[in-house]
Motif scaffolding. Structure first.
Motif, mmCIF file in Angstrom:
data_model
loop_
_atom_site.group_PDB
_atom_site.id
_atom_site.type_symbol
_atom_site.label_atom_id
_atom_site.label_comp_id
_atom_site.label_asym_id
_atom_site.label_seq_id
_atom_site.Cartn_x
_atom_site.Cartn_y
_atom_site.Cartn_z
ATOM 1 N N LYS A 182 0.833 -1.210 0.000
ATOM 2 C CA LYS A 182 0.000 0.000 0.000
ATOM 3 C C LYS A 182 0.866 1.259 0.000
ATOM 4 O O LYS A 182 0.665 2.171 -0.796
ATOM 5 C CB LYS A 182 -0.928 -0.014 1.231
ATOM 6 C CG LYS A 182 -1.803 -1.249 1.335
ATOM 7 C CD LYS A 182 -2.696 -1.234 2.552
ATOM 8 C CE LYS A 182 -1.968 -1.203 3.878
ATOM 9 N NZ LYS A 182 -1.257 -2.436 4.237
ATOM 10 N N THR A 183 1.822 1.292 0.927
ATOM 11 C CA THR A 183 2.680 2.473 1.006
ATOM 12 C C THR A 183 3.507 2.626 -0.264
ATOM 13 O O THR A 183 3.699 3.740 -0.769
ATOM 14 C CB THR A 183 3.592 2.381 2.247
ATOM 15 O OG1 THR A 183 2.769 2.293 3.410
ATOM 16 C CG2 THR A 183 4.494 3.580 2.362
ATOM 17 N N THR A 184 3.976 1.520 -0.780
ATOM 18 C CA THR A 184 4.743 1.567 -2.030
ATOM 19 C C THR A 184 3.888 2.156 -3.154
ATOM 20 O O THR A 184 4.360 2.961 -3.955
ATOM 21 C CB THR A 184 5.214 0.156 -2.397
ATOM 22 O OG1 THR A 184 5.954 -0.375 -1.308
ATOM 23 C CG2 THR A 184 6.079 0.169 -3.638
ATOM 24 N N PHE A 211 2.047 10.861 5.497
ATOM 25 C CA PHE A 211 2.916 9.705 5.624
ATOM 26 C C PHE A 211 2.448 8.808 6.760
ATOM 27 O O PHE A 211 1.823 9.259 7.715
ATOM 28 C CB PHE A 211 4.352 10.156 5.862
ATOM 29 C CG PHE A 211 4.992 10.714 4.627
ATOM 30 C CD1 PHE A 211 5.794 9.919 3.844
ATOM 31 C CD2 PHE A 211 4.753 12.020 4.232
ATOM 32 C CE1 PHE A 211 6.370 10.414 2.694
ATOM 33 C CE2 PHE A 211 5.320 12.520 3.079
ATOM 34 C CZ PHE A 211 6.140 11.718 2.308
ATOM 35 N N GLN A 212 2.811 7.541 6.616
ATOM 36 C CA GLN A 212 2.396 6.543 7.586
ATOM 37 C C GLN A 212 2.937 6.869 8.982
ATOM 38 O O GLN A 212 2.248 6.700 9.970
ATOM 39 C CB GLN A 212 2.923 5.198 7.111
ATOM 40 C CG GLN A 212 2.542 4.036 7.965
ATOM 41 C CD GLN A 212 2.930 2.728 7.278
ATOM 42 O OE1 GLN A 212 3.397 2.720 6.139
ATOM 43 N NE2 GLN A 212 2.740 1.639 7.964
ATOM 44 N N TYR A 213 4.191 7.330 9.038
ATOM 45 C CA TYR A 213 4.745 7.757 10.305
ATOM 46 C C TYR A 213 4.824 9.253 10.262
ATOM 47 O O TYR A 213 5.223 9.813 9.259
ATOM 48 C CB TYR A 213 6.122 7.146 10.514
ATOM 49 C CG TYR A 213 6.091 5.663 10.379
ATOM 50 C CD1 TYR A 213 5.538 4.892 11.401
ATOM 51 C CD2 TYR A 213 6.512 5.035 9.227
ATOM 52 C CE1 TYR A 213 5.445 3.527 11.272
ATOM 53 C CE2 TYR A 213 6.430 3.664 9.083
ATOM 54 C CZ TYR A 213 5.892 2.902 10.102
ATOM 55 O OH TYR A 213 5.784 1.563 9.966
ATOM 56 N N LEU A 222 -4.101 9.444 2.092
ATOM 57 C CA LEU A 222 -3.866 9.368 3.531
ATOM 58 C C LEU A 222 -3.359 7.970 3.866
ATOM 59 O O LEU A 222 -4.049 6.983 3.633
ATOM 60 C CB LEU A 222 -5.163 9.652 4.298
ATOM 61 C CG LEU A 222 -5.794 11.018 4.050
ATOM 62 C CD1 LEU A 222 -7.165 11.103 4.711
ATOM 63 C CD2 LEU A 222 -4.899 12.121 4.570
ATOM 64 N N ASP A 223 -2.145 7.919 4.439
ATOM 65 C CA ASP A 223 -1.563 6.619 4.774
ATOM 66 C C ASP A 223 -1.756 6.360 6.264
ATOM 67 O O ASP A 223 -1.073 6.948 7.097
ATOM 68 C CB ASP A 223 -0.077 6.599 4.399
ATOM 69 C CG ASP A 223 0.463 5.183 4.264
ATOM 70 O OD1 ASP A 223 -0.245 4.254 4.696
ATOM 71 O OD2 ASP A 223 1.574 5.020 3.733
ATOM 72 N N GLU A 224 -2.714 5.508 6.600
ATOM 73 C CA GLU A 224 -3.044 5.155 7.980
ATOM 74 C C GLU A 224 -3.175 6.395 8.865
ATOM 75 O O GLU A 224 -2.459 6.546 9.857
ATOM 76 C CB GLU A 224 -1.999 4.191 8.544
ATOM 77 C CG GLU A 224 -1.891 2.944 7.681
ATOM 78 C CD GLU A 224 -1.076 1.843 8.344
ATOM 79 O OE1 GLU A 224 -0.855 1.908 9.565
ATOM 80 O OE2 GLU A 224 -0.688 0.908 7.623
ATOM 81 N N PRO A 225 -4.110 7.294 8.529
ATOM 82 C CA PRO A 225 -4.196 8.560 9.264
ATOM 83 C C PRO A 225 -4.606 8.394 10.725
ATOM 84 O O PRO A 225 -4.349 9.282 11.525
ATOM 85 C CB PRO A 225 -5.256 9.349 8.491
ATOM 86 C CG PRO A 225 -6.068 8.316 7.808
ATOM 87 C CD PRO A 225 -5.123 7.204 7.477
HETATM 88 MG MG LIG Z 1 2.378 0.929 4.914
#
Ligand SMILES: [Mg+2]
Ligand SMILES: Nc1ncnc2c1ncn2[C@@H]1O[C@H](COP(=O)(O)OP(=O)(O)O)[C@@H](O)[C@H]1O
Lengths: 333, 290, 239
Positions: free
Chosen positions: C39-41, C81-83, C163-166
């Motif tokens: 997903k992030t990729t 970003f996820q983090y 939105l990555d894991e908001p």
């Molecule tokens: Mg990820």
């Protein structure tokens, strides 16, 4: 916090007023000579801070442009007889602009890498420049060095015009540094230093921004190099492209506080005159190399943020405590 | 043609010695993510120690390399604990600058102790050479190559087969995971730095028999060494060795045809690599976003 | 916006294999899948952080040649970003001002222009962070940082927000704020691509859900359709 305050302007007036008065108060030539090198390192440190401090790119090829500026001025005055002391100082301006432009392709090449890699690769630029200057004898006269024509000025006042020219340059570079700090450019540079990838994700044109800071720092270094070459009168590749000058500049920025407006200037004015004075009294020896390294190692061990931020913070803390004490007194009366 | 081939052969021989210097650098990059600029000073220090052992103690300069390497291992470990371990924030760039400081301090100390006169380690057999199918091969360069190859091979064996070596490799590839698996990264850093220093000094002994040197030779070596690591790709031991040999051959060829510019061969390749493959020929890109 | 047949390999392993996803204005598309499914990729490719090994990205039907984060940002494609990745030494107002898309020459203007400051204060007000405007981002709690991260997307006048894991590490009150903003922006025509592990939020918000398994879309449809798909359950549980 970073606006023009009465404080900031006042500080600038006091510092530059003192520096301007200095050669007229202590008129001995050796004092002015030492002070000249203090100013030269201050210019270098403030200029390096633009890319090394604000953007966090440890640009160790910086002194290359100091050397190029020195050679550019010397070469353009090869067959000239000077009738006025001042004319070479004017030529330094186009030299600075030209070399700033020349630094752009260098930046585009080097900025393909980052972090520690950028630092060491950029150091290679300095060594490369030294090799070229030593071997390209048709232009630089190689390791034998080349000289500037002698300016028509009394020996007893010799250092003064150079000191004043360097002081002007210091004022300009400090003003520029201040302008960058309070512009969006500075904000973007700080963002790049903290997290370049994130800055890209906010649409910051990172490469262009870095190139601007890089080119500005190179242009100022070139101008300082020009004034230096004119002052010392005869230049050699090993002194124009010196790894020691490079390290000294970085060390002064770290000592004073990198990424701050006044830090590099403070660091330079503390260390450079001390070094010159020791060189006078002890004779030029290997010892100052060891001393430079030792100062740097001590600074990052015990004063990792440098003098200016540390002093500033303790001052703010004391003032905060003072304010609390003051209000208590107010309550008790 | 004959001349070019001769250039290639001499380049191979000296490339072996560069490979020994650079393998120490690659190892230090692996454990500390830092290019140790001081390696160049360690090399020249090794050359001076070898010179001292030969001229004052009359030890054969090839034999003296062994105790020198042991001594320099200890020095490397000491330097690591004194100067690198205390670094906290911005470790990567700061440790690079620390190594720059150590480089200059090294030049200063060597200049104060040995003066800046040019030295050369010249044992009795120093000027002899063998003639192999028409090529004159200097004895010291051949020995130097053989010893370097043996030491680099030994380093490879150590990293792949010994327990400590495997711990170092684990930490090199993934510091966080290695910590989780109980590898003491601090220890690994010290040992890695010590070995890097020792290989540099050993290579220095060989270097001092092939070239004359003075304290400032350290600064000439910096450019060469870092070109090798950048071209080889960071932390890739094989890459560094291949790059060292390749660059040795290139600069030797440049020397044959344009002696003055031989120092530039390295830089030319460095620039080309930066342009076309900034992560180095055998490296992987260093940035990862999440 | 559309991604067509995006493929990305790391070494020999395909992290994304012929992935296609299309998003339309005013719709929220969910992207779910187990950890490591790419997903992030996928986000990194869509936002120009990673160059794809195959496939193309289209915005408004036009192919984006040589996508970079900056270029996509100008096209209105923004992400989180996820983090939490923020600049710890910059103040909240500065960070939000930085996120405003402006012509290049503005970099020579003030650090924070008056107009940008007002908009930043307004966004901070909406996120309940107004009192902290002059703080440095490093002083915020993790949840507040994630919210600020979301705030940067509000400054950009986005057309597509990724939105990555908001909600990871964010407390329920803040999640409600976040959900409210997504709903509001959706009515204004902003498209969303949402990577999220809290499936109930995905079910509530999304119009379409795409399920990734090992770099390949294994199912897509409305939340209801997807949640009943046996392949999906398999991928999540058998992972
Ligand atoms: Mg990820
Ligand atoms: N820069 C990278 N280099 C190598 N492998 C990567 C990189 N980024 C992601 N991966 C790998 O790609 C796969 C997909 O990762 P990711 O996209 O982060 O998954 P998700 O976000 O769905 O959890 C994982 O196996 C991960 O290890």
């Amino acid at each position: 916090m970073r606006q023009v305050t009465g404080w900031g302007a006042g500080r600038a007036v006091v510092v530059f007023g003192t520096l301007l008065a200095l050669p007229f108060i202590f008129s001995q030539d050796w004092v002015v000579d030492i002070a000249f090198f203090g100013l030269m390192y201050a210019v270098l440190a403030v200029a390096w801070n633009l890319i090394g401090g604000y953007a966090g790119y440890i640009w160790l090829g910086f002194i290359t442009f100091f050397g190029l500026g020195a050679y550019a001025l010397t070469i353009s005055f090869q067959h000239v007889v000077l009738t006025s002391v001042w004319s070479p100082f004017l030529v330094i301006i186009p030299i600075g602009l030209g070399l700033a432009a020349l630094s752009i392709p260098v930046a585009l090449l080097l900025l393909r890498v980052r972090g520690a890699t950028f630092a060491v690769v950029s150091l290679a630029v300095l060594f490369l420049a030294e090799i070229c200057a030593s071997n390209w004898t048709t232009i630089t006269n190689g390791a034998e060095g080349m000289g500037m024509p002698t300016p028509p000025i009394a020996a007893s006042l010799f250092s003064r015009p150079f000191y004043l020219a360097m002081l002007c340059l210091l004022a300009v570079v400090l003003l520029f540094s201040w302008y960058v700090l309070r512009s969006r450019l500075g904000l973007m540079l700080f963002a790049i230093r903290a997290d370049e990838e994130r800055a890209r994700g906010l649409g910051v044109p990172t490469t262009t921004i870095k190139v601007v800071a890089f080119a500005a720092s190179c242009g100022f270094a070139a101008m300082a190099g020009g004034i230096w070459a004119y002052y010392v009168g005869f230049i050699f590749p090993i002194f124009a492209f010196s790894a020691n000058t490079m390290f000294a500049t970085v060390m002064m920025v770290y000592l004073g506080g990198r990424g701050t407006l006044w830090g590099p200037l403070v660091g330079a004015l503390l260390v450079a005159p001390a070094q010159e004075y020791l060189a006078y009294t002890l004779g030029n020896s290997q010892l100052y190399l060891i001393a430079y390294a030792a100062v740097f190692l001590l600074v990052i061990r015990f004063l990792p943020r440098g003098i200016v931020p540390t002093v500033h913070d303790s001052w703010v803390r004391r003032r905060a405590r003072g304010a609390v004490g003051g209000s208590e007194r107010l309550v008790s009366t | 043609m004959h001349l070019a081939l001769y250039g290639v052969i001499l380049g191979l021989l000296i490339g072996g010695v560069y490979a020994l210097m650079a393998s120490g650098l690659a190892l230090v990059w692996g454990v500390m993510r830092m290019i140790n600029l001081a390696q160049a000073a360690f090399v020249i220090l090794g050359a001076y120690l070898d010179y001292t052992a030969y001229t004052m103690l009359h030890v054969d300069p090839f034999v003296a390399i062994v105790p020198i390497a042991v001594l320099m291992f200890a020095l490397g470990v000491g330097i690591y604990y004194l100067f690198f371990r205390p670094l906290k924030a911005e470790r990567q760039t700061l440790s690079t600058l620390v190594s720059y400081a150590l480089l200059l301090a090294g030049v200063g100390v060597l200049g104060a102790v040995y003066s800046t006169n040019v030295r050369f380690i010249s044992p009795a057999y120093g000027l002899q050479s063998w003639t192999v199918i028409g090529f004159q091969l200097p004895v010291v360069e051949v020995y130097g190559f053989v010893i370097s190859a043996a030491l680099v091979g030994g380093l490879f064996w150590f990293l792949s087969s010994s327990r400590l070596g495997r711990a170092i490799r684990a930490a090199t590839q993934n510091p966080t995971a290695a910590t989780l698996l109980g590898v003491k990264t601090e220890w690994v850093g010290a040992v890695g730095f010590g070995i890097g220093t020792a290989t540099g000094a050993a290579a220095g002994g060989l270097y001092g028999m092939i070239y004359s040197f003075n304290p400032n030779s350290s600064l000439d070596l910096v450019g060469i060494l870092l070109s090798i690591v950048v071209v080889g790709g960071f932390g890739s031991l094989g890459g560094a060795i291949a790059a060292a040999v390749g660059l040795g051959v290139t600069s030797s060829l440049v020397f044959v045809y344009a002696p003055v510019w031989s120092g530039l061969g390295f830089y030319g390749i460095l620039v080309a690599v930066l342009l076309f493959r900034p992560q180095g020929l055998w490296g992987v890109p260093q940035w990862r976003v999440e | 916006m559309e991604a067509r047949n995006v493929t990305k390999r790391f070494g020999g392993v395909a992290a994304l294999d012929h992935c296609s996803v299309e998003v339309a204005p005013g719709r929220v598309t969910g992207l779910i899948g187990p950890n490591g499914s790419g997903k992030t990729t996928f986000f990194n490719v869509l936002t120009g952080y990673l160059a794809a090994d195959g496939g193309d990205v289209f915005v408004d039907g036009a192919k984006v040649a040589r996508p970079t984060p900056q270029r996509l940002y100008r096209l209105g494609v923004v992400r989180t970003f996820q983090y939490a990745r923020l600049f710890p030494d910059l103040t909240l107002v500065e960070i939000l001002a930085l996120a405003v898309a402006k012509p290049f020459l503005s970099v020579f203007g003030l650090r924070v222009e008056g107009g940008d400051r007002e908009r930043a204060m307004e966004v901070l007000g909406r996120l309940g962070l107004r009192a902290l405007a002059a703080r440095r981002a490093g002083q915020l709690s993790y949840g507040q940082q994630r919210l600020l991260e979301f705030g940067t997307t509000l400054m950009a006048q986005p057309r597509l927000v990724l939105l990555d894991e908001p909600t990871a590490g964010v407390n329920p009150v803040m999640i409600d704020i976040l959900e409210g903003h997504i709903r509001r922006l959706r009515t204004e025509g902003v498209a969303f691509l949402l990577v999220e592990h809290q499936l109930d939020l995905v079910m509530r918000l999304c119009d379409t859900v795409v399920v990734l398994g090992r770099g390949v879309p294994i199912a897509r449809g409305t939340p209801d359709e997807v949640s009943q798909d046996p392949m999906v359950l398999d991928a999540y549980l058998g992972g």
